[in-house]
Design a protein around this motif. Structure first.
Motif, short mmCIF file in Angstrom:
data_model
loop_
_atom_site.label_atom_id
_atom_site.label_comp_id
_atom_site.label_asym_id
_atom_site.label_seq_id
_atom_site.Cartn_x
_atom_site.Cartn_y
_atom_site.Cartn_z
N UNK A 159 0.83 -1.20 0.00
CA UNK A 159 0.00 0.00 0.00
C UNK A 159 0.86 1.25 0.00
N UNK A 160 0.52 2.18 -0.90
CA UNK A 160 1.11 3.52 -0.87
C UNK A 160 0.31 4.32 0.15
N UNK A 161 1.00 4.72 1.22
CA UNK A 161 0.31 5.29 2.38
C UNK A 161 0.55 6.79 2.50
N UNK A 162 0.49 7.47 1.35
CA UNK A 162 0.63 8.92 1.35
C UNK A 162 1.94 9.36 1.95
N UNK A 163 1.86 10.27 2.94
CA UNK A 163 3.05 10.80 3.59
C UNK A 163 3.67 9.88 4.60
N UNK A 164 3.08 8.69 4.80
CA UNK A 164 3.62 7.75 5.78
C UNK A 164 4.11 6.46 5.15
N UNK A 165 4.56 6.56 3.91
CA UNK A 165 5.35 5.50 3.33
C UNK A 165 4.63 4.31 2.73
N UNK A 166 5.38 3.20 2.70
CA UNK A 166 4.94 1.93 2.13
C UNK A 166 4.56 0.97 3.26
N UNK A 167 3.38 0.38 3.15
CA UNK A 167 2.93 -0.63 4.11
C UNK A 167 2.82 -1.98 3.39
N UNK A 168 3.25 -3.03 4.05
CA UNK A 168 3.16 -4.38 3.49
C UNK A 168 2.27 -5.22 4.39
N UNK A 169 1.23 -5.82 3.81
CA UNK A 169 0.24 -6.55 4.58
C UNK A 169 0.13 -7.98 4.05
N UNK A 188 5.40 11.77 -0.67
CA UNK A 188 3.98 11.42 -0.65
C UNK A 188 3.75 10.34 -1.70
N UNK A 189 3.65 9.09 -1.23
CA UNK A 189 3.54 7.93 -2.12
C UNK A 189 2.08 7.67 -2.48
N UNK A 201 7.50 2.82 -6.87
CA UNK A 201 6.53 3.68 -6.20
C UNK A 201 6.52 5.06 -6.85
N UNK A 202 5.31 5.54 -7.20
CA UNK A 202 5.13 6.91 -7.66
C UNK A 202 4.99 7.81 -6.44
N UNK A 203 5.91 8.76 -6.32
CA UNK A 203 5.95 9.66 -5.16
C UNK A 203 5.80 11.09 -5.68
N UNK A 204 4.75 11.77 -5.25
CA UNK A 204 4.48 13.11 -5.75
C UNK A 204 5.62 14.08 -5.47
N UNK A 205 6.31 13.92 -4.36
CA UNK A 205 7.35 14.86 -3.98
C UNK A 205 8.72 14.50 -4.55
#
Length: 298
Positions: A159-169, A188-189, A201-205
């Protein structure tokens, strides 16, 4: 867009609706491209130089990100949750089921009998879609941040979790998804594409991030790379990475060596490239109000 020579891509086909609206999601399955602009449009792409719309569905729901699996299209519809449409007859697609999510449904991917939804502030939601007319949420994994985009590889959801990175579930048991890995960095992913042990990962910043997930418990960034414009979506095919780069259009990169992506070529589409799907010999660009643009990647 013809990318037989990826250093000089050229457009070979396009489709726009009579009253263009911003395209929010795109997917390809078989001989059809499916895109959403609030409603759903199904386009026959048998002849990529002359795509033809064969069916559409317009209701008072704002369809967004889309994943097509078998005879059904699954779309993340924001505040309206997850919606399922029967597309077995492309000329007459119809809604068959829906389920609310606690927050905005922003992305969806289907694997087997389950739809996995990125639900903004409510993390990952797992929906049993074995009966498409009666989808039921059976599990969730919540964490801080805004879940914007996701992708599935094997039994893991990234999961791309916005300003809090990458989450793996880990979703091996869909009713009890468990977070097993986490990677954070400034930025910001928003979107991801996976290829084995590598996640792009596409990161806006930042632009593009490349993360090694061979150890899912301890993901490691291999590098980050500035792009021509803001990335909105990306897709992998073999050793090529295709990135929808907003006003810069389509960017094509050689990822034979994932730690050093090499820019091969660009195509400045008419509007804003916000989505990309790849299937067989073609890539398909969602170009906001510029419609569907088609790329030959043979």
């Amino acid at each position: 867009i013809d990318v037989s020579d990826p250093t000089a891509p050229l457009e070979v086909g396009c489709f726009t609706t009579p009253f263009p609206n911003s395209i929010k999601g795109i997917d390809v399955s078989g001989e059809f491209a499916y895109f959403t602009d609030g409603g759903l449009h199904i386009v026959n792409i048998t002849d990529p130089t002359s795509p033809v719309e064969v069916g559409s569905c317009q209701i008072s729901v704002n369809f967004g990100a889309i994943d097509v699996s078998g005879n059904y299209a699954y779309t993340a519809a924001g505040s309206d949750g997850l919606w399922i449409l029967d597309v077995s007859n492309p000329a007459d697609p119809d809604t068959v089921g829906s389920v609310n999510t606690p927050d905005l449904a922003l992305d969806v991917e289907v694997s087997g009998s389950y739809a996995f939804v990125a639900a903004q502030d409510s993390g990952l939601r797992v929906i049993d879609v074995s009966i498409p007319g009666s989808p039921v949420e059976i599990g969730d994994c919540d964490f801080p941040g805004i879940s914007v985009g996701l992708t599935i590889w094997d039994t893991n959801v990234y999961l791309a979790n916005g300003g809090l990175g990458l989450r793996i579930v880990d979703v091996q048991t869909p009713s009890t998804p468990i977070e097993i890995g986490y990677y954070n960095a400034s930025g910001y992913m928003i979107k991801l594409a996976s290829a084995g042990n590598i996640v792009y990962i596409a990161d806006w910043d930042v632009g593009l991030r490349v993360v090694d997930v061979s150890n899912v418990n301890v993901p490691v960034e291999l590098g980050s790379y500035e792009l021509v414009d803001t990335p909105y979506d990306l897709a992998v095919l073999d050793n090529s990475l295709f990135i929808a780069e907003n006003a810069a259009g389509l960017g094509i990169y050689d990822i034979t060596e994932p730690t050093t992506p090499v820019a091969l070529g660009y195509c400045d589409t008419p509007d804003y490239a916000t989505g990309v799907a790849v299937s067989d010999s073609y890539a398909y660009i969602a170009d906001w109000e510029g419609g569907l643009r088609i790329i030959d990647i043979t």
